[in-house]
Design a protein around this motif. Structure first.
Motif, PDB file in Angstrom:
ATOM      1  N   GLN A  94      47.958  42.269  53.903  1.00  0.00           N
ATOM      2  CA  GLN A  94      47.120  43.332  53.342  1.00  0.00           C
ATOM      3  C   GLN A  94      46.299  42.797  52.170  1.00  0.00           C
ATOM      4  O   GLN A  94      45.139  43.184  51.976  1.00  0.00           O
ATOM      5  CB  GLN A  94      47.987  44.503  52.898  1.00  0.00           C
ATOM      6  CG  GLN A  94      48.633  45.244  54.060  1.00  0.00           C
ATOM      7  CD  GLN A  94      49.566  46.349  53.609  1.00  0.00           C
ATOM      8  OE1 GLN A  94      49.815  46.525  52.415  1.00  0.00           O
ATOM      9  NE2 GLN A  94      50.091  47.101  54.560  1.00  0.00           N
ATOM     10  N   ARG A  95      46.899  41.892  51.393  1.00  0.00           N
ATOM     11  CA  ARG A  95      46.183  41.283  50.272  1.00  0.00           C
ATOM     12  C   ARG A  95      45.005  40.467  50.796  1.00  0.00           C
ATOM     13  O   ARG A  95      43.888  40.545  50.246  1.00  0.00           O
ATOM     14  CB  ARG A  95      47.143  40.394  49.478  1.00  0.00           C
ATOM     15  CG  ARG A  95      46.545  39.727  48.258  1.00  0.00           C
ATOM     16  CD  ARG A  95      47.652  39.030  47.461  1.00  0.00           C
ATOM     17  NE  ARG A  95      47.123  38.370  46.290  1.00  0.00           N
ATOM     18  CZ  ARG A  95      46.655  37.126  46.283  1.00  0.00           C
ATOM     19  NH1 ARG A  95      46.679  36.410  47.406  1.00  0.00           N
ATOM     20  NH2 ARG A  95      46.179  36.595  45.178  1.00  0.00           N
ATOM     21  N   GLU A  96      45.226  39.697  51.862  1.00  0.00           N
ATOM     22  CA  GLU A  96      44.144  38.906  52.454  1.00  0.00           C
ATOM     23  C   GLU A  96      43.009  39.806  52.927  1.00  0.00           C
ATOM     24  O   GLU A  96      41.832  39.513  52.705  1.00  0.00           O
ATOM     25  CB  GLU A  96      44.683  38.078  53.627  1.00  0.00           C
ATOM     26  CG  GLU A  96      45.610  36.948  53.223  1.00  0.00           C
ATOM     27  CD  GLU A  96      46.199  36.241  54.431  1.00  0.00           C
ATOM     28  OE1 GLU A  96      46.045  36.756  55.557  1.00  0.00           O
ATOM     29  OE2 GLU A  96      46.814  35.181  54.244  1.00  0.00           O
ATOM     30  N   PHE A  97      43.373  40.904  53.581  1.00  0.00           N
ATOM     31  CA  PHE A  97      42.370  41.852  54.057  1.00  0.00           C
ATOM     32  C   PHE A  97      41.545  42.378  52.892  1.00  0.00           C
ATOM     33  O   PHE A  97      40.306  42.376  52.922  1.00  0.00           O
ATOM     34  CB  PHE A  97      43.050  43.011  54.788  1.00  0.00           C
ATOM     35  CG  PHE A  97      42.099  44.100  55.224  1.00  0.00           C
ATOM     36  CD1 PHE A  97      41.591  44.103  56.506  1.00  0.00           C
ATOM     37  CD2 PHE A  97      41.710  45.112  54.359  1.00  0.00           C
ATOM     38  CE1 PHE A  97      40.696  45.084  56.922  1.00  0.00           C
ATOM     39  CE2 PHE A  97      40.818  46.094  54.751  1.00  0.00           C
ATOM     40  CZ  PHE A  97      40.321  46.076  56.041  1.00  0.00           C
ATOM     41  N   SER A  98      42.230  42.837  51.850  1.00  0.00           N
ATOM     42  CA  SER A  98      41.549  43.473  50.721  1.00  0.00           C
ATOM     43  C   SER A  98      40.637  42.496  49.982  1.00  0.00           C
ATOM     44  O   SER A  98      39.524  42.852  49.574  1.00  0.00           O
ATOM     45  CB  SER A  98      42.578  44.063  49.755  1.00  0.00           C
ATOM     46  OG  SER A  98      43.326  45.081  50.396  1.00  0.00           O
ATOM     47  N   LEU A  99      41.089  41.255  49.821  1.00  0.00           N
ATOM     48  CA  LEU A  99      40.274  40.275  49.100  1.00  0.00           C
ATOM     49  C   LEU A  99      39.000  39.936  49.873  1.00  0.00           C
ATOM     50  O   LEU A  99      37.918  39.827  49.283  1.00  0.00           O
ATOM     51  CB  LEU A  99      41.094  39.009  48.836  1.00  0.00           C
ATOM     52  CG  LEU A  99      42.199  39.142  47.785  1.00  0.00           C
ATOM     53  CD1 LEU A  99      43.061  37.894  47.740  1.00  0.00           C
ATOM     54  CD2 LEU A  99      41.616  39.427  46.402  1.00  0.00           C
ATOM     55  N   VAL A 100      39.108  39.782  51.187  1.00  0.00           N
ATOM     56  CA  VAL A 100      37.918  39.478  51.992  1.00  0.00           C
ATOM     57  C   VAL A 100      36.986  40.685  52.042  1.00  0.00           C
ATOM     58  O   VAL A 100      35.766  40.556  51.921  1.00  0.00           O
ATOM     59  CB  VAL A 100      38.324  39.036  53.415  1.00  0.00           C
ATOM     60  CG1 VAL A 100      37.102  38.937  54.326  1.00  0.00           C
ATOM     61  CG2 VAL A 100      39.037  37.690  53.365  1.00  0.00           C
ATOM     62  N   GLN A 101      37.558  41.886  52.196  1.00  0.00           N
ATOM     63  CA  GLN A 101      36.752  43.104  52.181  1.00  0.00           C
ATOM     64  C   GLN A 101      35.969  43.210  50.871  1.00  0.00           C
ATOM     65  O   GLN A 101      34.752  43.473  50.869  1.00  0.00           O
ATOM     66  CB  GLN A 101      37.660  44.325  52.328  1.00  0.00           C
ATOM     67  CG  GLN A 101      36.964  45.658  52.109  1.00  0.00           C
ATOM     68  CD  GLN A 101      37.965  46.791  51.947  1.00  0.00           C
ATOM     69  OE1 GLN A 101      38.070  47.647  52.808  1.00  0.00           O
ATOM     70  NE2 GLN A 101      38.689  46.794  50.844  1.00  0.00           N
ATOM     71  N   ASP A 102      36.645  43.010  49.747  1.00  0.00           N
ATOM     72  CA  ASP A 102      36.002  43.162  48.452  1.00  0.00           C
ATOM     73  C   ASP A 102      34.938  42.093  48.227  1.00  0.00           C
ATOM     74  O   ASP A 102      33.898  42.346  47.606  1.00  0.00           O
ATOM     75  CB  ASP A 102      37.036  43.137  47.330  1.00  0.00           C
ATOM     76  CG  ASP A 102      37.913  44.388  47.327  1.00  0.00           C
ATOM     77  OD1 ASP A 102      37.688  45.269  48.175  1.00  0.00           O
ATOM     78  OD2 ASP A 102      38.828  44.472  46.490  1.00  0.00           O
ATOM     79  N   ASP A 103      35.190  40.888  48.740  1.00  0.00           N
ATOM     80  CA  ASP A 103      34.198  39.820  48.610  1.00  0.00           C
ATOM     81  C   ASP A 103      32.945  40.162  49.422  1.00  0.00           C
ATOM     82  O   ASP A 103      31.815  39.901  48.972  1.00  0.00           O
ATOM     83  CB  ASP A 103      34.790  38.488  49.070  1.00  0.00           C
ATOM     84  CG  ASP A 103      33.861  37.323  48.790  1.00  0.00           C
ATOM     85  OD1 ASP A 103      33.415  37.177  47.631  1.00  0.00           O
ATOM     86  OD2 ASP A 103      33.561  36.564  49.731  1.00  0.00           O
ATOM     87  N   LEU A 104      33.131  40.736  50.597  1.00  0.00           N
ATOM     88  CA  LEU A 104      31.987  41.193  51.406  1.00  0.00           C
ATOM     89  C   LEU A 104      31.166  42.221  50.633  1.00  0.00           C
ATOM     90  O   LEU A 104      29.928  42.173  50.615  1.00  0.00           O
ATOM     91  CB  LEU A 104      32.477  41.817  52.715  1.00  0.00           C
ATOM     92  CG  LEU A 104      32.767  40.911  53.896  1.00  0.00           C
ATOM     93  CD1 LEU A 104      33.428  41.714  55.019  1.00  0.00           C
ATOM     94  CD2 LEU A 104      31.476  40.278  54.409  1.00  0.00           C
TER      95      LEU A 104
END
Length: 272
Positions: free
Chosen positions: A75-85
């Motif tokens: 979930q952390r990986e998902f959130s970090l990539v989402q936020d970077d986008l």
């Protein structure tokens, strides 16, 4: 005028987060969920996010890393990539959950349901199956009810989203058509309570075989709950066992957890 696009997703892995790219590029502002988030906190985070869009990408990433410290890794990986986008596209965020004073009570109730999980799973480990089924079904029903309560709040805010967003984000105040993309977990269905007609995009599941067994069971049991208002003992047992590490699943494999009968699952538990 506002166009609302709800993207149903599973908050799990960087690969899934990258699938949000066309929706982030499409929107003017991105809606996030945050369970039972009080209005003042939502507004404070939105302002901080807007300020951080003016900082370097390195500074933004460090800020988000700190925010997600200790989170479940996929979930952390998902959130970090989402936020970077969102950062790279210069997208401001707007929380779709905005709670008044009643939100605190709901949050406490939901947290209590979560905290009881370990205690309930101990009943399974001790093979007290009948007591476990009774307790776990009550917990699952509570979690589904909490999701519906959240969906009603999300719907209420989305119904008023044009007014709220124009009032809070000056760059959108005079825009003729606002495009709002909203990322929600797959189990959410606020559209049931909306009078604004949203576009629904389902990113998950890519295919059931690509999902972790617990994710697949979450989808199946949530759907059955919505259709029947009931949770079977088979679903309760399979759902609970799938939440355990693979080495602790009483020798049950993926196919048995998804398709096996209640009797089969009970037999495996009692034989270990």
């Amino acid at each position: 005028m506002i166009e609302v696009r709800i993207i149903k997703e599973i908050h799990n892995t960087a690969e899934r987060a990258r699938m949000l790219r066309p929706h982030v590029e499409w929107c003017d502002i991105y809606g996030k969920e945050n369970a039972f988030c009080p209005i003042p906190l939502a507004e404070a985070i939105e302002k901080e996010w807007s300020a951080m869009l003016n900082e370097s990408r390195t500074a933004f990433k460090a800020w988000r890393n700190e925010c997600y410290k200790g989170a479940y890794i996929p979930q952390r990986e998902f959130s970090l990539v989402q936020d970077d986008l969102l950062y790279r596209n210069g997208r401001h965020i707007w929380f779709v959950e905005r709670w008044g004073e009643n939100g605190a009570g709901h949050r406490t109730w939901a947290e209590e349901l979560q905290s009881k999980e370990r205690e309930t799973l101990q009943l399974l480990a001790s093979k007290n199956i009948s007591r476990f089924i009774e307790e776990y079904i009550l917990r699952m029903k509570g979690m589904y009810e909490a999701t519906e309560i959240r969906d009603r709040n999300i719907a209420e805010n989305l119904n008023a989203s044009e007014r709220l967003i124009r009032g809070s984000f000056p760059y959108l105040k005079d825009k003729e058509v606002i495009k709002l993309a909203v990322g929600l977990g797959y189990s959410h269905k606020p559209e049931r309570f909306m009078h604004v007609s949203p576009e629904i995009v389902e990113l998950a599941p890519i295919s059931l075989n690509s999902l972790e067994v617990i994710e697949e069971l979450n989808i199946q049991t949530t759907q059955r709950w919505r259709e029947t208002g009931q949770i079977s003992e088979r679903d309760a047992l399979a759902h609970a066992i799938a939440r355990l590490p693979a080495s602790q699943r009483f020798g049950l494999n993926r196919e048995e957890l998804i398709l096996g009968s209640s009797d089969l699952i009970k037999k495996k538990i009692l034989c270990i």
